[in-house]
Design an enzyme around this catalytic site. Structure first.
Site, PDB file in Angstrom:
ATOM      1  CG  ASN A   1     -10.241  18.235 -14.047  1.00 39.19           C
ATOM      2  OD1 ASN A   1      -9.739  18.802 -15.199  1.00 39.19           O
ATOM      3  ND2 ASN A   1     -11.234  18.797 -13.456  1.00 39.19           N
TER       4      ASN A   1
ATOM      5  NE  ARG B   1      -6.476  29.012 -12.589  1.00 36.20           N
ATOM      6  CZ  ARG B   1      -5.736  28.372 -11.961  1.00 36.20           C
ATOM      7  NH1 ARG B   1      -5.742  27.241 -12.493  1.00 36.20           N
ATOM      8  NH2 ARG B   1      -5.189  28.421 -10.913  1.00 36.20           N
TER       9      ARG B   1
ATOM     10  N   PRO C   1      -6.187  31.849  -7.894  1.00 39.59           N
ATOM     11  CG  PRO C   1      -6.695  31.979  -5.556  1.00 39.59           C
ATOM     12  CD  PRO C   1      -7.545  31.981  -6.788  1.00 39.59           C
ATOM     13  CB  ILE C   2      -0.850  29.921  -8.759  1.00 34.58           C
ATOM     14  CG1 ILE C   2      -0.283  31.158  -9.132  1.00 34.58           C
ATOM     15  CG2 ILE C   2      -1.858  29.305  -9.761  1.00 34.58           C
ATOM     16  CD1 ILE C   2       0.867  30.750 -10.045  1.00 34.58           C
ATOM     17  CG  ASP C   3      -2.338  31.964  -2.441  1.00 30.52           C
ATOM     18  OD1 ASP C   3      -3.321  31.327  -3.352  1.00 30.52           O
ATOM     19  OD2 ASP C   3      -2.554  31.643  -1.335  1.00 30.52           O
ATOM     20  CG  LEU C   4      -2.659  27.592  -1.303  1.00 31.94           C
ATOM     21  CD1 LEU C   4      -3.632  26.571  -1.325  1.00 31.94           C
ATOM     22  CD2 LEU C   4      -2.047  27.913   0.257  1.00 31.94           C
TER      23      LEU C   4
ATOM     24  CG  ASP D   1     -15.267  20.481 -11.769  1.00 34.32           C
ATOM     25  OD1 ASP D   1     -14.267  19.965 -11.961  1.00 34.32           O
ATOM     26  OD2 ASP D   1     -15.277  21.624 -11.261  1.00 34.32           O
TER      27      ASP D   1
END
Ligand code: EPZ
Length: 419
Positions: A23, A93, A123-126, A306
């Site tokens: 990550n 993703r 979601p990826i709205d931010l 995680d």
């Protein structure tokens, strides 16, 4: 199709080296686009998600080549495109992380909406609202993001959720914006600090990572660099939980306790003795684990989502009961049904899951449902009597370079089979 066969019931003894952080390296690979140069990444883990990122870079006209076991060199001088194919977006993703860097480098970008994943909607709205704040025009009709950003302008952006990906995407876009961008409500994960350190090594002016306010002074040309990726704290948590599950004593080279102190705190409460120093983390687990206080996942520095499945697997034979609360993702208990096949007693109700410790677990054929759920099955199998065959292990390969190698280094009776 490769399977992992675990013969459980014996204690662990050994040491393993912790791989580079998945990550951290994924946003850093996106950030290489900002250098328009050559970057050498040391301690780069060989993961399916890294392969997917390499294919995205190659699809943009860039080049990447393994120079050694864990050294990846990336050349983004010849970037010739700004679109990421739907197939690649679906394969990983988190490929949304490329959006900010492509916009900063090219002034435009075309990506299809990254699908949801096994954990539920992602979601990826931010990400989108933050990029619009910086001046990007984003048309997200029809499942494809058509983005134009002839001129990104730095400003203050407030995140309503400390999203890791949104924080990283906006840091990268801000490098290409005029003026200063301040991200308020930023995520504080160690991987974001690693990204800041990488950007600084390339000449960027970024500060505040690790706190909830990150500032970027954009418009600075970035240059070549060589960078060593931080160790993977979730891989380290996995192998600590493996020792807690099977009992024994392990040493994890390169692991840094300051990155996973909420996990080591729970393991100490459960009765493990953990000692850490500059070289890594030593963990000794002699007896069956004690029950611990409720484990609630939260943004860093809270308990990492995680590690939820992985710790749950270690607690299946504890003396008593442990409550988990998964607050980050909607669908992150898919491993529970598979653990039940091994004799685990876990009751799920909404965000809560209660583990009641059982005397014994037994080996069984189980199926990976997602990356960390698959690792959890291996952790549980180490404590089960008999043989467990784990299938659909491609999920695990997304985030673990070689979980069989690492568990064998720690003394586990584990092997990989193909059939
Ligand atoms: C990163 O995902 C990690 N992935 C995840 O690790 C990790 O679980 C997660 O952060 C939380 O720590 C990578 O770094 C590649 P978020 P990310 O944006 O960035 C909501 C693993 O197993 N949200 O911090 O996608 C979202 O739905 C993976 O290694 C919005 O609502 O996570 C979630 O509920 C799994 N809108 C919460 O925020 C947005 O625009 C946290 O997500 C973005 C996120």
């Amino acid at each position: 199709m490769s399977h992992i066969v675990v013969r459980g019931g014996s204690r662990l003894k050994g040491e393993a080296e912790i791989q580079g952080a998945k990550n951290s390296v994924l946003p850093i690979l996106a950030a290489t686009l900002l250098t328009a140069g050559q970057v050498e990444l040391r301690g780069c883990p060989r993961l399916r998600d890294v392969d997917a990122s390499i294919r995205i870079l190659e699809g943009l006209g860039c080049a990447a080549r393994w120079e050694g076991e864990d050294v990846l060199s990336v050349d983004t001088r010849d970037l010739s495109g700004c679109a990421v194919s739907e197939a690649l977006m679906r394969e990983m993703r988190s490929s949304a992380i490329f959006l900010g860097a492509i916009l900063a480098r090219c002034g435009q970008a075309e990506l299809s909406y990254p699908g949801g994943c096994e954990l539920g909607p992602r979601p990826i709205d931010l990400h989108i609202s933050g990029l619009r704040d910086l001046g990007a025009e984003i048309d997200d009709a029809g499942g494809v993001l058509h983005c134009k950003a002839p001129r990104l302008q730095g400003r203050e952006i407030v995140l309503s959720i400390p999203s890791v990906g949104a924080t990283e995407n906006l840091m990268l876009a801000a490098c290409g914006a005029r003026g200063v961008t301040t991200i308020v409500g930023a995520a504080r994960e160690p991987e974001i600090v690693d990204l800041q350190n990488f950007l600084a090594a390339c000449g960027a002016r970024v500060s505040g990572a690790g706190s909830s306010t990150v500032s970027v002074e954009g418009g600075k040309p970035l240059h070549d660099c060589t960078y060593a990726v931080m160790p993977d704290r979730i891989a380290a948590a996995t192998y600590l939980c493996a020792a807690a599950s099977a009992g024994g004593e392990v040493f994890l080279r390169r692991a840094r306790e300051e990155h996973l102190s909420t996990v080591t705190a729970v393991l100490r409460e459960a009765g493990c003795s953990i000692r850490s120093g500059g070289e890594g983390i030593a963990c000794i687990c002699r007896d069956r684990l004690k029950a611990v206080r409720p484990v609630r996942t939260a943004p860093y520095p809270g308990f990492p989502t995680d590690a939820q499945a992985i710790l749950m697997a270690a607690m299946l034979r504890c003396r008593g009961a442990v409550m988990f609360e998964e607050n980050m993702f909607e669908n992150r208990y898919r491993h529970v049904d598979e653990l039940a096949r091994m004799g685990a007693d876990v009751r799920v109700s909404g965000r809560a899951a209660v583990v009641t410790g059982v005397e014994r677990l037994h080996g069984a054929p189980v199926r990976c449902t997602d990356l960390r759920g698959g690792a959890a099955l291996c952790v549980a199998a180490l404590a089960a009597e008999g043989e467990t065959e784990v299938s659909e292990t491609s999920h695990i390969a997304r985030g673990y370079e070689d979980i069989v190698r690492d568990l064998r280094d720690l003394g586990a009776d584990v092997l990989r089979t193909e059939h």
